[in-house]
Design an enzyme around this catalytic site. Structure first.
Site, PDB file in Angstrom:
ATOM      1  N   LYS A 172      56.157  17.206  57.269  1.00 38.52           N
ATOM      2  CA  LYS A 172      57.238  17.907  57.959  1.00 38.52           C
ATOM      3  C   LYS A 172      58.564  17.176  57.749  1.00 38.52           C
ATOM      4  O   LYS A 172      59.569  17.769  57.332  1.00 38.52           O
ATOM      5  CB  LYS A 172      56.932  18.012  59.452  1.00 38.52           C
ATOM      6  CG  LYS A 172      58.107  18.528  60.285  1.00 38.52           C
ATOM      7  CD  LYS A 172      57.834  18.351  61.772  1.00 38.52           C
ATOM      8  CE  LYS A 172      59.104  18.514  62.585  1.00 38.52           C
ATOM      9  NZ  LYS A 172      58.909  18.233  64.017  1.00 38.52           N
ATOM     10  N   ASP A 174      57.271  23.038  62.139  1.00 40.90           N
ATOM     11  CA  ASP A 174      57.357  22.430  63.467  1.00 40.90           C
ATOM     12  C   ASP A 174      56.685  23.359  64.475  1.00 40.90           C
ATOM     13  O   ASP A 174      56.035  24.341  64.111  1.00 40.90           O
ATOM     14  CB  ASP A 174      58.810  22.127  63.833  1.00 40.90           C
ATOM     15  CG  ASP A 174      59.623  23.376  64.158  1.00 40.90           C
ATOM     16  OD1 ASP A 174      59.140  24.506  63.922  1.00 40.90           O
ATOM     17  OD2 ASP A 174      60.753  23.220  64.672  1.00 40.90           O
TER      18      ASP A 174
END
Length: 239
Positions: free
Chosen positions: A133, A151
Site C-alpha cells: 500500500k 486502504d
C-alpha cells in the site's frame, strides 16, 4: 433493499464494463482528486505515508512541516535522535513504532540505495515499515508509476461495488488491476478513496445523492431519499 447483482450472475465482460464506467463517473465527480498528504519529494511522501497509518492525512500534514525541516535527507532520518522524532510525531499515534519504521527505512535507503528512495515496487517493499500500500502511494504520486492503493476505503467500496469478494489487500489489488486499465490505477485509487471519505461512508452511505447509484449493487444500504442523504455528505478536506 440491495440490488440483486452478484459476481456469479454478472459476466466477466459486464463486470469490466461496469467497473470502468463507474471509474469514469467518479472521474467526472472528482476531477481534482489527488493525494492529500503534503510532500515535495519521494522521501517526504514515503515518510508521510508511514505516518498516515491509523491517522488522518490532515493530522499528518500538521506534523510534517516540522519533521521535513528537521530531517531533509535520508541520512538525517537515519541518524535521528529517537526521542526527538517521537516528540515531533507523537500526535499521529503509534509514534514509537512509526519512529522505528522511519529510522529503519532511512538506514536501509542509505545502506542499499545510496540515500535515494527507490522507484521500483520490489525495492520499496524491502524497506522497514513499507508494504505494498505504502509503496504504491509513493510510486503513483512521486514517481508517476501506476499503482493501486488498497486502504480501508478502497476495500469497502470494491466490496460494495462487488468488483471483488476478496478480503486480502494484495488479492484485491490484483483483481482490480484486471478491471481498470493500468494507466488509470493511481487516479482510480484517489477517486475511490475520495468517494469513500465523502459519500460512501462505512456506517451509513449517502446512497440518495451518490452518482454511482444506477450502477451500484449496494444501493439502498443508506438512505435513498436525497434530502437525508445529502446531510451525510462530508466535504473536504477529507480525513
Amino acid at each position: 433493499m440491495l440490488r440483486d447483482v452478484s459476481p456469479i450472475e454478472e459476466s466477466r465482460l459486464a463486470l469490466v464494463r461496469r467497473a470502468r464506467r463507474m471509474d469514469r463517473i467518479l472521474g467526472e465527480t472528482y476531477p481534482d482528486a489527488h493525494c492529500e498528504l503534503d510532500f515535495t519529494t519521494p522521501l517526504e511522501l514515503l515518510v508521510a505515508t508511514i505516518l498516515s497509518a491509523q491517522c488522518t492525512d490532515k493530522r499528518v500534514n500538521t506534523v510534517t512541516p516540522t519533521l521535513f525541516a528537521k530531517y531533509p535527507t535520508a541520512e538525517a532520518y537515519a541518524g535521528a535522535d529517537r526521542a526527538e522524532m517521537e516528540e515531533i510525531i507523537r500526535s499521529t499515534g503509534f509514534f514509537r513504532a512509526k519512529t522505528n519504521s522511519i529510522i529503519g527505512m532511512a538506514q536501509a535507503v542509505c545502506g542499499r540505495f545510496g540515500g535515494e528512495v527507490p522507484g521500483r515496487l520490489k525495492d520499496l517493499v524491502t524497506l522497514p515499515g513499507v508494504g505494498r500500500k505504502t509503496a504504491n502511494v509513493v510510486l503513483g504520486n512521486a514517481f508517476g508509476v501506476p499503482g493501486i492503493t488498497v486502504d480501508t476505503h478502497f476495500q469497502r467500496l470494491t466490496h460494495r461495488f462487488r468488483w471483488t469478494a476478496e478480503t486480502d489487500p494484495v488479492k484485491i489489488e490484483h483483481v482490480v488491476a484486471g478491471l481498470i486499465p493500468k494507466r488509470d490505477w493511481t487516479m482510480m485509487s484517489h477517486r475511490l478513496i475520495w468517494h469513500g471519505r465523502r459519500v460512501c461512508h462505512s456506517r451509513t452511505p449517502a446512497c440518495g445523492v451518490c452518482p454511482l447509484a444506477a450502477l451500484c449493487p449496494s444501493y439502498g444500504l443508506g438512505p435513498i431519499d436525497p434530502v437525508p442523504a445529502a446531510k451525510l455528505l462530508r466535504p473536504g478536506p477529507f480525513s
